[in-house]
Structure formats: C-alpha cells, structure tokens
Design a protein around this motif. Structure first.
Motif, short mmCIF file in Angstrom:
data_model
loop_
_atom_site.label_atom_id
_atom_site.label_comp_id
_atom_site.label_asym_id
_atom_site.label_seq_id
_atom_site.Cartn_x
_atom_site.Cartn_y
_atom_site.Cartn_z
N VAL A 54 0.85 -1.17 0.16
CA VAL A 54 0.12 0.17 -0.04
C VAL A 54 0.85 1.35 0.11
N SER A 55 0.55 2.07 -0.87
CA SER A 55 1.39 3.49 -0.86
C SER A 55 1.23 4.13 0.45
N SER A 56 2.40 4.95 0.73
CA SER A 56 2.53 5.70 2.04
C SER A 56 1.60 6.78 2.00
N ASP A 57 0.88 7.02 0.76
CA ASP A 57 -0.10 8.33 0.81
C ASP A 57 -1.68 7.71 1.50
N GLU A 58 -1.59 7.99 2.56
CA GLU A 58 -3.10 7.51 3.09
C GLU A 58 -4.37 7.81 2.40
N GLN A 59 -4.25 8.59 1.53
CA GLN A 59 -5.59 8.70 0.55
C GLN A 59 -5.58 7.71 -0.48
N GLN A 60 -4.52 7.00 -0.61
CA GLN A 60 -4.37 5.99 -1.83
C GLN A 60 -4.08 4.83 -1.12
N GLU A 61 -5.56 3.95 -1.19
CA GLU A 61 -5.65 2.39 -0.73
C GLU A 61 -5.19 1.33 -1.44
N GLU A 62 -5.04 1.71 -2.90
CA GLU A 62 -4.91 0.82 -3.71
C GLU A 62 -3.30 0.26 -3.70
N GLN A 63 -3.08 -1.11 -3.74
CA GLN A 63 -1.88 -1.62 -3.53
C GLN A 63 -1.06 -1.48 -4.93
N ALA A 64 0.03 -1.35 -4.95
CA ALA A 64 0.91 -1.25 -6.05
C ALA A 64 2.32 -1.45 -5.66
N HIS A 65 3.23 -1.73 -6.55
CA HIS A 65 4.69 -2.12 -6.45
C HIS A 65 5.54 -0.89 -6.21
N GLU A 66 6.31 -1.02 -5.50
CA GLU A 66 7.38 0.10 -5.03
C GLU A 66 7.68 0.96 -6.06
N VAL A 67 7.96 0.24 -7.26
CA VAL A 67 8.69 1.08 -8.27
C VAL A 67 7.57 2.00 -9.01
N LEU A 68 6.38 1.43 -9.01
CA LEU A 68 5.42 2.34 -9.52
C LEU A 68 4.90 3.33 -8.48
N GLN A 69 4.79 2.97 -7.22
CA GLN A 69 4.74 4.07 -6.35
C GLN A 69 5.64 5.39 -6.36
N VAL A 70 7.00 5.13 -6.79
CA VAL A 70 7.96 6.09 -6.72
C VAL A 70 7.74 6.70 -8.03
N LEU A 71 7.49 6.22 -9.01
CA LEU A 71 7.22 6.79 -10.50
C LEU A 71 5.90 7.60 -10.44
N VAL A 73 5.23 9.35 -7.76
CA VAL A 73 5.52 10.63 -6.87
C VAL A 73 6.19 11.38 -7.99
N LEU A 74 7.18 10.71 -8.73
CA LEU A 74 8.08 11.70 -9.72
C LEU A 74 7.11 12.30 -10.60
N ARG A 75 6.05 11.69 -11.20
CA ARG A 75 5.09 11.98 -12.03
C ARG A 75 4.22 13.29 -11.64
N ASN A 76 4.12 13.29 -10.42
CA ASN A 76 3.14 14.63 -9.56
C ASN A 76 4.10 15.62 -9.14
N ARG A 77 5.36 15.28 -9.14
CA ARG A 77 6.17 16.24 -8.56
C ARG A 77 6.03 17.55 -9.26
#
Length: 468
Positions: A54-71, A73-77
């Motif tokens: 689960v992403s560290s973002d509390e509003q996001q409950e959907e599970q994802a692989h860590e590489v996609l979570q970081v991606l 974050v970069l996409r929304n920076r």
C-alpha cells in the motif's frame, strides 16, 4: 517451444488469491504463485516477483509495486518542490529498477521513460542532479534499448559534449549509451552518425587515469562492433570497427589506456576484449602488435595468469590478432606458447579458459609447422587432451581442442604417434558422438591423425539434371 507470458496484473491477482482464499502469509503466497506458473511453463522474466504494498499516501488505498509508487511520486512532482527531495526520489526509482528486469519492464509499461527523460532534460545545467537522473535513465534502459528515442539520443550526445571534462557525468552518460546500444542496431547507427565514436575515444584519451570511465567507455566501444540485433537484416559492425580504428585512432587509445592501468585487472580484461573486436583486418592486427599491444598481452599473461577472467580475455585477444601470420610468429617468438600452456594448466577446471586457450594455440599452429613444433615441445597438445578429459560435456572445448590437434598434424604426421599415445583418438571419437558441433572438426582431426574415420559424401553431382 516458446513459453507463455502473463501480465503483472494476472500474477498479482494470483498472489492475492492465495493470501485471501487460502490464508497464506505473503511470502508463502508469493512462492506458491511462482512455483505454479513455472510448472505451467509461464515465462516470468518480465514479472515483479514481489507482493504489492500500500502506498505511503494515506488517501491511496490501492496496492502497487514500490517502483510504480515512486514513479507516481515523480510524475506528480512540481518544479517548486525541493531539489533534494526530488533527487532522492529519482535515486529511489533507479534503485528499484536495478533490483531486476521485472521492475524495469513494469515501469516502462507505465510510461516511465518520458518521465525520466524529462528530468534529465531539466537537470542538464545542474551537474550533481544530472548525475542522478542519468543513473536513473541507465537503470531503466538496461535490457530495454527500444525505449530510447531521437530526443534521448540527442540528449546523451549533448551531455557527452557539454561535460567532456567531467568524468562522473561522462561515465553515467556512457553507461546509458551502452544499455541503449546493446541488441539495438538502429540506436548504434544513429548514435554513430551523431559522433558517438569520437566522444567515446576522446573520453578514454582524456580520462585514461579514471578506471571506471575507461572500463565503461571500452565496453561501449565494443558494443558498437556487435551484430546482435536479430531484427536487423544487415548490421554495420564491421564498418563501426573500421571507423574506430581508422578515423578515431582507437587501437592507440585503448593500448595507451591499458598501459595507464597496468595494475587493474578488471580494466585490462575489458580493454583486451575490445581490442579483439577491432582486429577485423590483417593490417589492424599488425598495428596492435606494432603499438605494443602484443607485448602488453604477454606481460599480462606472465604477471596475472592467476586471474582466470583476464587470462580468458587475453587468450581471446591473442587469438584475434594472430589472424596475421607475422603476428603469429611474433607471439611464438616472445614465448607466447609457454605462457598460454602455463595459464591453461593453472585453470584446467575452467571451461572458458580451456576453450580460448585451445583456440589460441590452434590459430598459432595454423599453416605454421615451426610453431607446431614449439607447441608440441611445450605441452600444448597434452593441454588440449587434458582439456577434453576435464570438460567432456562442453562442446566448444571439445571442438577447439579437436581443431588444435588437427592443425598440429595437418602438415606433418611426425606428431601423430605422440598425440595418439595421449589417448586423443578415444576422446575425439567420444566428442563426435556426444556433440553434433564437433562432427567436422573431430573427423578432420581423426583423418589427419591417421585413424579410421567414416567420411560421408554429402553430394557427388550425379543422378540429377539441370532443367531450363
């Protein structure tokens, strides 16, 4: 038969099913899923074999692989975000990509390339940040050269021109170049047209004391001479090798770099391997010898024969340059045969060393009776026989040993009895029966050794006619 493939979503769903329906813990669920798909013959090379989190973002409950979570974050920076935090996220993305091909493939499927390329472009004027973003680009394109587009090619060329005096930036850019050219003929041709060969040789010349850069650039030059893209009907490997030598003084550059790094066996191994790829013409072989390359190889064998990987690469380089008959004689004259046999005997348990050692001696013996005499006197034939005994299951060792034994007696049968007394006939016969690739070389060796051999006539020209 080609293996079946599945999507990452299918794999993840199977893991979740094991956890929810069969109440397995995450590690057990993952192991069972991998095992079940492998039993079914599914190719999992492009799959991230990990349990989504689960992403560290509390509003996001959907599970994802860590590489996609970081991606994500970069996409929304935003440009206003802290540069330190931004580069930390880029570094984290590179680290996840370096974990395995599955992570890189998944990230690419989710359009990671344009995101990372945009960060490289944005940091072009910021040296420290550029090192980080280039590292991420190199990590993402490892095994995925198709990702590179015209914009990415131009960026890499611009970086190498702009930061030619900076070894760290240059090294990272070359690392990305190497990944993008491996098994991709079009990228090679495009970058060569853009001047990459000059940039690579200049980098080695300018930074020949920087071990990491010399090694990286040497490998990149070698990749430019590959013909490894099955999609390309015609490659420019030979043209690129000639250009490196004739237009960019590549032989001198590499040999001078070797002389500047005589204590670093890892670099010397890479430089020898690259030199062997450039020995594509008779005069190039002679040039390598004249520039001190052959002497350097012999020195390496004498001083570093305990290092098997370096020995293998030196054997390969000697084999390549000995395509020139004058270089053959020079190698034998300076004691090359003795050094080769010593190194082979030292690493008799390593098939790659035995293969290249036999091949090297085979080239030195070809059409050279005097060289054959030296090889016999220094135990070369015995080393070949011992290699065959030690590696009965390795086709290339058997084939190269057969070729060496054949070359030793093809112009003089005076060594036949001596070689046969070593047990060569039985070993060659076994190699022919065990390995299809050894058929021609093995039968030729038996024939020239005076042994009984069945030679099958493939075509006689009879019992057929030509029609108009």
């Amino acid at each position: 038969m080609a293996k079946h493939r599945i999507t990452q979503e299918t794999f993840d769903a199977a893991v979740r099913e094991n956890m929810e329906e069969f109440e397995m813990d995450p590690d057990e669920a993952l192991r069972d899923t991998v095992q079940q798909f492998e039993i079914q013959g599914v190719d999992l090379s492009c799959i991230v074999k990990a349990v989504p989190t689960v992403s560290s973002d509390e509003q996001q409950e959907e599970q994802a692989h860590e590489v996609l979570q970081v991606l994500d974050v970069l996409r929304n920076r935003k440009d206003s975000d802290s540069v330190t935090e931004l580069m930390a996220d880029v570094k984290r993305f590179a680290e996840h990509c370096s974990l395995g091909f599955g992570q890189r493939y998944l990230a690419a499927q989710k359009d990671a390339y344009p995101v990372i390329l945009s960060y490289c472009t944005k940091t072009l004027e910021e040296r420290d940040s550029l090192v980080t973003t280039l590292s991420a680009l190199a990590a993402l394109t490892d095994g995925q050269p198709d990702l590179l587009d015209a914009e990415g090619q131009q960026l890499l060329l611009d970086v190498l021109k702009k930061y030619h005096a900076d070894s760290s930036v240059t090294c990272k850019a070359i690392h990305a170049v190497r990944h993008c050219c491996l098994k991709h003929e079009q990228n090679r041709q495009d970058l060569v047209k853009g001047g990459i060969l000059s940039l690579l040789t200049d980098a080695i010349r300018q930074h020949n004391g920087c071990a990491e850069l010399v090694k990286e650039a040497s490998v990149a030059l070698r990749v430019m001479t590959f013909d490894d893209d099955v999609r390309a009907t015609y490659g420019h490997a030979h043209e690129h090798a000639k250009s490196i030598v004739l237009e960019h003084d590549g032989l001198k550059v590499l040999i001078e770099a070797a002389k500047a790094n005589v204590d670093n066996t890892s670099i010397l191994s890479e430089l020898c391997s690259t030199l062997s790829r450039l020995a594509v013409r008779n005069e190039f072989c002679q040039d390598i010898c004249d520039l001190g390359g052959l002497k350097l190889m012999m020195t390496l064998l004498a001083d570093s024969y305990e290092t098997p990987e370096l020995v293998r690469q030196v054997f390969s380089a000697i084999r390549a340059v000995a395509g020139n008959d004058d270089v053959k004689d020079a190698a034998v004259h300076v004691g090359g045969v003795q050094l080769i046999v010593i190194a082979m005997n030292r690493h008799m348990n390593i098939s790659a060393v035995c293969e290249q050692g036999c091949a090297c001696l085979s080239v030195l013996a070809l059409r050279k009776p005097n060289n054959c005499k030296v090889i016999m006197e220094n135990g070369g034939a015995l080393a070949a026989v011992q290699s065959m005994k030690a590696h009965t299951d390795v086709a290339n060792v058997q084939k190269q040993a057969c070729m060496l034994l054949r070359n030793l007696v093809s112009r003089s049968q005076s060594y036949n009895q001596q070689i046969l007394e070593m047990g060569a006939e039985a070993l060659i016969t076994k190699a022919i029966k065990t390995h299809q690739d050894c058929g021609d070389a093995g039968k030729a060796a038996l024939r020239d050794l005076g042994c009984q051999v069945e030679l099958r006539e493939l075509w006689t020209g009879k019992h057929s006619s030509l029609s108009n």
